[in-house]
Write a protein that holds these residues in place. Structure first.
Motif, PDB file in Angstrom:
ATOM      1  N   THR A 120       0.927  -1.174  -0.090  1.00 17.18           N
ATOM      2  CA  THR A 120      -0.081   0.073   0.130  1.00 17.18           C
ATOM      3  C   THR A 120       0.829   1.385   0.187  1.00 17.18           C
ATOM      4  OG1 THR A 120      -0.136  -0.087   2.414  1.00 17.18           O
ATOM      5  CG2 THR A 120      -2.027  -1.011   1.169  1.00 17.18           C
ATOM      6  N   ALA A 121       1.975   1.191   0.762  1.00 17.75           N
ATOM      7  CA  ALA A 121       2.724   2.427   0.740  1.00 17.75           C
ATOM      8  C   ALA A 121       3.492   2.640  -0.774  1.00 17.75           C
ATOM      9  CB  ALA A 121       3.951   2.056   1.784  1.00 17.75           C
ATOM     10  N   LEU A 122       3.741   1.798  -1.073  1.00 21.15           N
ATOM     11  CA  LEU A 122       4.541   1.876  -2.598  1.00 21.15           C
ATOM     12  C   LEU A 122       3.384   2.237  -3.697  1.00 21.15           C
ATOM     13  CD1 LEU A 122       6.765  -1.364  -2.941  1.00 21.15           C
ATOM     14  CD2 LEU A 122       7.365   1.170  -2.697  1.00 21.15           C
ATOM     15  N   VAL A 123       2.355   1.635  -3.814  1.00 20.04           N
ATOM     16  CA  VAL A 123       1.134   2.042  -4.735  1.00 20.04           C
ATOM     17  C   VAL A 123       0.673   3.456  -4.252  1.00 20.04           C
ATOM     18  CG1 VAL A 123      -1.095   1.351  -5.356  1.00 20.04           C
ATOM     19  CG2 VAL A 123       0.655  -0.417  -5.121  1.00 20.04           C
ATOM     20  N   SER A 124       0.377   3.773  -3.183  1.00 23.84           N
ATOM     21  CA  SER A 124      -0.156   5.064  -2.682  1.00 23.84           C
ATOM     22  C   SER A 124       0.711   6.182  -2.956  1.00 23.84           C
ATOM     23  CB  SER A 124      -1.084   5.076  -1.197  1.00 23.84           C
ATOM     24  OG  SER A 124       0.143   4.854  -0.491  1.00 23.84           O
ATOM     25  N   TYR A 125       2.036   6.280  -2.884  1.00 27.44           N
ATOM     26  CA  TYR A 125       2.940   7.250  -2.676  1.00 27.44           C
ATOM     27  C   TYR A 125       3.896   7.560  -3.720  1.00 27.44           C
ATOM     28  CZ  TYR A 125       5.853  10.905  -0.496  1.00 27.44           C
ATOM     29  OH  TYR A 125       6.589  11.839  -0.232  1.00 27.44           O
ATOM     30  N   ILE A 126       4.293   6.295  -4.450  1.00 32.33           N
ATOM     31  CA  ILE A 126       5.587   6.421  -5.196  1.00 32.33           C
ATOM     32  C   ILE A 126       5.349   7.072  -6.322  1.00 32.33           C
ATOM     33  CG2 ILE A 126       4.634   4.544  -6.660  1.00 32.33           C
ATOM     34  CD1 ILE A 126       8.318   5.030  -5.201  1.00 32.33           C
ATOM     35  N   SER A 127       4.104   7.518  -7.136  1.00 32.08           N
ATOM     36  CA  SER A 127       4.057   8.273  -8.027  1.00 32.08           C
ATOM     37  C   SER A 127       3.988   9.910  -7.452  1.00 32.08           C
ATOM     38  CB  SER A 127       2.705   8.122  -8.796  1.00 32.08           C
ATOM     39  OG  SER A 127       1.498   8.451  -7.799  1.00 32.08           O
ATOM     40  N   LEU A 128       3.585  10.093  -6.337  1.00 30.48           N
ATOM     41  CA  LEU A 128       3.461  11.491  -5.873  1.00 30.48           C
ATOM     42  C   LEU A 128       5.105  11.669  -5.541  1.00 30.48           C
ATOM     43  CD1 LEU A 128       1.975  13.921  -4.899  1.00 30.48           C
ATOM     44  CD2 LEU A 128       1.909  12.915  -2.625  1.00 30.48           C
ATOM     45  N   LEU A 129       5.795  10.947  -4.892  1.00 30.35           N
ATOM     46  CA  LEU A 129       7.369  10.899  -4.362  1.00 30.35           C
ATOM     47  C   LEU A 129       8.159  11.318  -5.697  1.00 30.35           C
ATOM     48  CD1 LEU A 129       9.671  10.678  -2.416  1.00 30.35           C
ATOM     49  CD2 LEU A 129       9.918   8.326  -2.973  1.00 30.35           C
ATOM     50  N   VAL A 130       8.110  10.774  -7.042  1.00 31.53           N
ATOM     51  CA  VAL A 130       8.479  10.998  -8.186  1.00 31.53           C
ATOM     52  C   VAL A 130       8.418  12.567  -8.560  1.00 31.53           C
ATOM     53  CG1 VAL A 130       8.806  10.630 -10.722  1.00 31.53           C
ATOM     54  CG2 VAL A 130       8.609   8.581  -8.806  1.00 31.53           C
ATOM     55  N   GLU A 131       7.231  13.114  -8.397  1.00 35.38           N
ATOM     56  CA  GLU A 131       6.644  14.292  -8.733  1.00 35.38           C
ATOM     57  C   GLU A 131       7.389  15.407  -7.904  1.00 35.38           C
ATOM     58  OE1 GLU A 131       2.538  15.218  -8.656  1.00 35.38           O
ATOM     59  OE2 GLU A 131       2.160  13.308 -10.085  1.00 35.38           O
ATOM     60  N   SER A 132       8.156  14.892  -6.683  1.00 32.94           N
ATOM     61  CA  SER A 132       8.640  15.863  -5.979  1.00 32.94           C
ATOM     62  C   SER A 132      10.056  15.977  -6.307  1.00 32.94           C
ATOM     63  CB  SER A 132       8.982  15.207  -4.523  1.00 32.94           C
ATOM     64  OG  SER A 132       9.811  14.165  -4.403  1.00 32.94           O
ATOM     65  N   ILE A 133      10.571  15.584  -7.476  1.00 32.62           N
ATOM     66  CA  ILE A 133      11.852  15.688  -8.127  1.00 32.62           C
ATOM     67  C   ILE A 133      11.593  16.992  -8.924  1.00 32.62           C
ATOM     68  CG2 ILE A 133      13.515  14.874  -9.276  1.00 32.62           C
ATOM     69  CD1 ILE A 133      12.682  12.016  -8.502  1.00 32.62           C
ATOM     70  N   GLY A 134      10.325  17.289  -9.429  1.00 36.01           N
ATOM     71  CA  GLY A 134      10.298  18.249 -10.333  1.00 36.01           C
ATOM     72  C   GLY A 134      10.259  19.719  -9.953  1.00 36.01           C
ATOM     73  N   PRO A 135      10.381  20.430 -10.874  1.00 32.48           N
ATOM     74  CA  PRO A 135      10.708  22.021 -10.385  1.00 32.48           C
ATOM     75  C   PRO A 135       9.497  22.553  -9.604  1.00 32.48           C
ATOM     76  CG  PRO A 135       9.894  21.832 -12.807  1.00 32.48           C
ATOM     77  CD  PRO A 135      10.093  20.624 -12.158  1.00 32.48           C
ATOM     78  N   GLY A 136       8.232  22.010  -9.795  1.00 32.44           N
ATOM     79  CA  GLY A 136       7.152  22.565  -8.959  1.00 32.44           C
ATOM     80  C   GLY A 136       6.870  21.979  -7.494  1.00 32.44           C
ATOM     81  N   VAL A 137       6.290  23.076  -6.842  1.00 31.52           N
ATOM     82  CA  VAL A 137       6.061  22.434  -5.651  1.00 31.52           C
ATOM     83  C   VAL A 137       4.322  22.740  -5.302  1.00 31.52           C
ATOM     84  CG1 VAL A 137       6.279  23.301  -3.124  1.00 31.52           C
ATOM     85  CG2 VAL A 137       8.103  23.588  -4.625  1.00 31.52           C
ATOM     86  N   MET A 138       3.844  21.493  -4.577  1.00 27.91           N
ATOM     87  CA  MET A 138       2.419  21.274  -4.360  1.00 27.91           C
ATOM     88  C   MET A 138       2.352  21.706  -2.937  1.00 27.91           C
ATOM     89  SD  MET A 138       1.713  18.138  -6.707  1.00 27.91           S
ATOM     90  CE  MET A 138      -0.039  17.940  -5.959  1.00 27.91           C
ATOM     91  N   MET A 139       1.659  22.721  -2.491  1.00 26.84           N
ATOM     92  CA  MET A 139       1.329  22.975  -1.141  1.00 26.84           C
ATOM     93  C   MET A 139       0.238  22.336  -0.721  1.00 26.84           C
ATOM     94  SD  MET A 139       4.267  24.722  -0.822  1.00 26.84           S
ATOM     95  CE  MET A 139       3.861  25.024   1.149  1.00 26.84           C
ATOM     96  N   CYS A 140       0.039  21.926   0.507  1.00 26.52           N
ATOM     97  CA  CYS A 140      -1.141  21.102   1.063  1.00 26.52           C
ATOM     98  C   CYS A 140      -2.419  22.088   1.379  1.00 26.52           C
ATOM     99  CB  CYS A 140      -0.950  20.593   2.375  1.00 26.52           C
ATOM    100  SG  CYS A 140      -1.986  19.577   3.027  1.00 26.52           S
ATOM    101  N   PRO A 141      -3.542  21.874   0.827  1.00 28.51           N
ATOM    102  CA  PRO A 141      -4.476  23.072   0.703  1.00 28.51           C
ATOM    103  C   PRO A 141      -4.822  23.368   2.310  1.00 28.51           C
ATOM    104  CG  PRO A 141      -4.952  21.466  -0.873  1.00 28.51           C
ATOM    105  CD  PRO A 141      -3.885  20.656  -0.203  1.00 28.51           C
ATOM    106  N   SER A 142      -4.813  22.387   3.153  1.00 30.48           N
ATOM    107  CA  SER A 142      -5.491  22.478   4.500  1.00 30.48           C
ATOM    108  C   SER A 142      -4.287  22.995   5.388  1.00 30.48           C
ATOM    109  CB  SER A 142      -6.008  21.340   5.218  1.00 30.48           C
ATOM    110  OG  SER A 142      -5.049  20.116   5.363  1.00 30.48           O
ATOM    111  N   CYS A 143      -2.943  22.908   4.848  1.00 38.09           N
ATOM    112  CA  CYS A 143      -1.853  23.471   5.731  1.00 38.09           C
ATOM    113  C   CYS A 143      -0.956  24.048   4.571  1.00 38.09           C
ATOM    114  CB  CYS A 143      -1.104  22.243   6.296  1.00 38.09           C
ATOM    115  SG  CYS A 143      -2.066  21.583   7.717  1.00 38.09           S
ATOM    116  N   PRO A 144      -1.282  25.356   4.221  1.00 36.73           N
ATOM    117  CA  PRO A 144      -0.332  25.843   3.077  1.00 36.73           C
ATOM    118  C   PRO A 144       1.068  26.093   3.534  1.00 36.73           C
ATOM    119  CG  PRO A 144      -2.558  27.255   3.523  1.00 36.73           C
ATOM    120  CD  PRO A 144      -2.330  26.023   4.861  1.00 36.73           C
ATOM    121  N   GLN A 145       1.429  26.030   4.667  1.00 38.05           N
ATOM    122  CA  GLN A 145       2.725  26.140   4.983  1.00 38.05           C
ATOM    123  C   GLN A 145       3.508  24.976   4.928  1.00 38.05           C
ATOM    124  OE1 GLN A 145       0.397  26.732   7.241  1.00 38.05           O
ATOM    125  NE2 GLN A 145       0.134  28.760   7.842  1.00 38.05           N
TER     126      GLN A 145
END
Length: 246
Positions: A120-145
């Motif tokens: 479940t950890a690999l399936v649910s998070y691996i794609s989002l982890l790969v996106e963290s390498i990119g130049p963009g930053v995704m802020m959490c909607p409920s915790c903008p900090q």
């Protein structure tokens, strides 16, 4: 900075379960086989959930509905794997280090829970982890900090430990499901699984400020209570194995 984010989130999300694997499970071939078997069952459950999501066009954007049937399928396959393990438990005990130990079932459930957790950890998070390498930053909607990458990494780490405790509690409950205590354990696994999963919806909430903090607190609370149940069961089994110990 993106590379630092990648490795930081990688260690937060997968550090605990990788430590468990290398320090405990990876050193025993029997445990590795059990882990792979349970991971395969979990993967089938996730695949069925994906098929349901694909064909349920009307519910694809309703996250609460997706969570509901995904958890239901996972719990059904948890029970099916328990039935399979129960039939092979005698053989597993024979080749275990302590064939007559009452703790063997707890050990087997711990290892199989790790298989669920890893999958479940690999399936649910691996794609989002790969996106963290990119130049963009995704802020959490409920915790903008905070970034979505970090909040999801922390959630993944907590859920990994939750799946291990859920499997241990579920196996204990399935073994004595006709008794009130056993049925209560099974009910706790199902209810807490739903509760922790629905709590993660607070991460994406734009109306609840610091929703991600509330979600993590709820998940940690569920993990604490589940860990206490596991500790109580292990203590009972240890006293059964060592009746004259103080």
């Amino acid at each position: 900075m993106s590379l630092y984010t990648f490795f930081g989130c990688l260690l937060v999300a997968y550090g605990p379960i990788l430590s468990i694997f290398f320090l405990y499970i990876g050193q025993n071939a029997q445990y590795v086989l059990l882990m792979v078997s349970s991971a395969f069952f979990c993967l089938i459950a996730l695949l069925i959930s994906s098929v349901i999501w694909y064909f349920a066009k009307a519910a694809q954007l309703i996250h609460s509905a997706s969570i509901a049937y995904s958890i239901a399928v996972q719990e059904i396959f948890r029970w099916l794997f328990f039935l399979l393990l129960r039939r092979s438990e005698a053989g597993l005990n024979v080749v275990s280090a302590n064939p007559h130990s009452p703790l063997n079932q707890s050990i087997f459930s711990f290892v199989t829970g790790f298989g669920y957790a890893l999958t479940t950890a690999l399936v649910s998070y691996i794609s989002l982890l790969v996106e963290s390498i990119g130049p963009g930053v995704m802020m959490c909607p409920s915790c903008p900090q905070a970034t979505t990458f970090f909040i999801s990494a922390a959630t993944t780490s907590i859920f990994s430990l939750l799946h291990i405790t859920w499997m241990m509690i579920a196996f204990e409950g399935f073994s004595s499901v006709r008794k009130p205590a056993g049925a209560a354990r099974v009910a706790w696994v199902i209810v807490s699984h739903f509760g922790a999963s629905y709590a993660t919806l607070l991460n994406s909430s734009e109306t609840i400020r610091y929703g991600c903090v509330y979600a993590i607190i709820i998940c940690i609370g569920i993990l604490s209570f589940s860990t206490a149940l596991v500790a109580y069961s292990l203590k009972s089994r240890y006293q059964l194995a060592h009746p004259h110990s103080s």
